[in-house]
Design an enzyme around this catalytic site. Structure first.
Site, PDB file in Angstrom:
ATOM      1  N   ASN A 208       0.843  -1.188   0.000  1.00 43.81           N
ATOM      2  CA  ASN A 208       0.000   0.000   0.000  1.00 43.81           C
ATOM      3  C   ASN A 208       0.884   1.246   0.000  1.00 43.81           C
ATOM      4  OD1 ASN A 208       0.580   0.719   2.877  1.00 43.81           O
ATOM      5  ND2 ASN A 208      -0.490  -1.201   3.254  1.00 43.81           N
ATOM      6  N   ASP A 305      -4.247 -11.071  12.376  1.00 41.97           N
ATOM      7  CA  ASP A 305      -4.740  -9.802  12.898  1.00 41.97           C
ATOM      8  C   ASP A 305      -3.908  -9.444  14.119  1.00 41.97           C
ATOM      9  OD1 ASP A 305      -6.171  -7.682  14.051  1.00 41.97           O
ATOM     10  OD2 ASP A 305      -8.056  -8.413  13.198  1.00 41.97           O
ATOM     11  N   ILE A 306      -2.865  -8.661  13.898  1.00 35.51           N
ATOM     12  CA  ILE A 306      -1.901  -8.373  14.965  1.00 35.51           C
ATOM     13  C   ILE A 306      -2.546  -7.556  16.071  1.00 35.51           C
ATOM     14  CG2 ILE A 306       0.430  -7.552  15.468  1.00 35.51           C
ATOM     15  CD1 ILE A 306       0.986  -7.617  12.461  1.00 35.51           C
ATOM     16  N   PHE A 324      -4.854   1.967  14.653  1.00 33.03           N
ATOM     17  CA  PHE A 324      -5.128   3.001  13.662  1.00 33.03           C
ATOM     18  C   PHE A 324      -6.180   2.476  12.690  1.00 33.03           C
ATOM     19  CE2 PHE A 324      -1.806   5.432  15.336  1.00 33.03           C
ATOM     20  CZ  PHE A 324      -1.680   6.633  14.652  1.00 33.03           C
TER      21      PHE A 324
END
Length: 398
Positions: A208, A305-306, A324
């Site tokens: 990204n 999913d940390i 975030f």
């Protein structure tokens, strides 16, 4: 933040010495008193007059200056400073420091001081990777010498790799961290930052537009408040923060492992833009274009999913877990739902539509969402966002 602090700046003889002039300016902006010391080699790259004009102080170059040495000037110089900074710290200077040589003013000051020392290494990549340099660095760290950098990038010699001296702002942040007994002194905070790269084949990947600038600014702000910061970064384009332990990763799985390894922590700030999926059948060879017009197909799987994993740890859960939420529509609604779904304490929400210029830009427009509801912040620089967030973290952990 450095008002009244006295910094003795030893400038080593390397091309990176030109950055030390900007470093003097940055330290002076923050209120520090800077006394420059130039090695003989450094004088080939920057002039004593330039350093003196920026520092507003006399520049020292010679161990055997009779006027100063009549009062044992080298002892006074080394003891009157609050911190000694060596920038650039060349391979030669590091080697001399490691074995305790004192053949000129710079090395004599380093031997005579009873204050902390911070070095910013700078040298050719091959010199940085040499076993002697690695051995010297470990010796200096064991002696309590602080380090910042070096960074990775193009070098004056034409090569690429680690060895570039940290940027003046990075060094300034490291100086602030070394001299500040802030509200986060004794606290350990983990910050994730940047994108992740999920391989498709050896030359292509899913990623990204995250630059990592916001995460780096947060890490520097926390370090400036006295925290011990572990910075877990994907392949970001922004400079690494100073005064932090840097853990570099590529993929989401590597980032998760690095965060878990860095625990326990008092707080974790998940500023990284982690890819949601990875290619399960990424091959060892480059995928070739089909001349018949056929398109390759990929099988995707969800990445770990940390944020959710750390927020729901049964043991060793940090007191404060901050996530975030980079959204392109219904920012407040989506971010509020994300906080509840992930189980984290706070969510920092921002609108990353291309027209906002936030992702990859220098500013941010965020809303902090806690159990007490949303708190809208005005648009400001990412550094100011980081400062404000770090202060709120300090208030929560105090």
């Amino acid at each position: 933040m450095l008002a009244g602090k006295r910094v003795l700046l030893i400038i080593g003889g390397g091309i990176a010495a030109y950055k030390s002039l900007d470093l003097i300016r940055r330290l002076k902006e923050r209120g520090a008193n800077v006394t420059p010391v130039l090695t003989r080699s450094a004088s080939e790259f920057v002039t004593p007059l330039s350093a003196s004009a920026l520092a507003g102080e006399k520049v020292y170059t010679d161990l055997f200056d009779l006027t100063d040495e009549a009062e044992m000037g080298h002892i006074q110089l080394s003891r009157s400073a609050d911190l000694i900074v060596v920038a650039p710290a060349t391979a030669d200077l590091m080697g001399k420091m490691a074995v305790g040589l004192a053949g000129d003013l710079a090395t004599t000051l380093l031997m005579a001081t009873d204050k902390r020392v911070l070095i910013a290494p700078a040298m050719n990549v091959r010199m940085w990777e040499h076993t002697a340099t690695k051995r010297n660095l470990e010796t200096l760290k064991a002696d309590g010498v602080l380090t910042v950098g070096p960074d990775e990038g193009d070098m004056a010699c034409g090569e690429f790799g680690f060895g570039r001296m940290a940027e003046p702002l990075e060094i300034t942040a490291a100086v602030e961290a070394a001299l500040t007994d802030g509200p986060l002194k004794g606290r350990h905070v983990i910050v994730t930052s940047g994108p992740t790269h999920e391989p498709i084949d050896p030359v292509r990947y899913i990623a990204n537009r995250s630059s990592g600038a916001q995460g780096a600014a947060i890490a520097e702000a926390l370090s400036g408040l006295g925290a011990s910061v572990t910075f877990v970064s994907g392949p970001a384009t922004s400079a690494m923060p100073g005064g932090c332990k840097i853990l570099r990763v590529e993929t989401a799985a590597e980032m998760k492992a690095a965060v878990e390894q860095a625990l326990p922590a008092d707080a974790v700030v998940f500023a990284a833009a982690v890819a949601d999926w990875h290619v399960t059948d990424a091959g060892p060879s480059k995928i070739k274009k089909d001349d018949k017009g056929g398109l390759p197909s990929f099988k995707l799987a969800e990445n770990p999913d940390i944020l959710k994993t750390i927020a729901n740890l049964p043991e060793n859960r940090p007191k404060l877990v901050v996530g975030f939420a980079a959204e392109t529509d219904q920012v407040l609604e989506n971010a509020t739902a994300k906080r509840l779904r992930k189980g984290c304490d706070w969510i920092v929400a921002n609108d990353v539509r291309p027209e906002t210029g936030i992702m990859g830009g220098s500013e941010n427009d965020v809303c902090l969402i806690t159990e007490n509801g949303p708190e809208n912040w005005p648009r400001m620089s990412k550094r100011d966002v980081a400062t404000r967030l770090a202060q709120k973290i300090a208030e929560t952990l105090s």
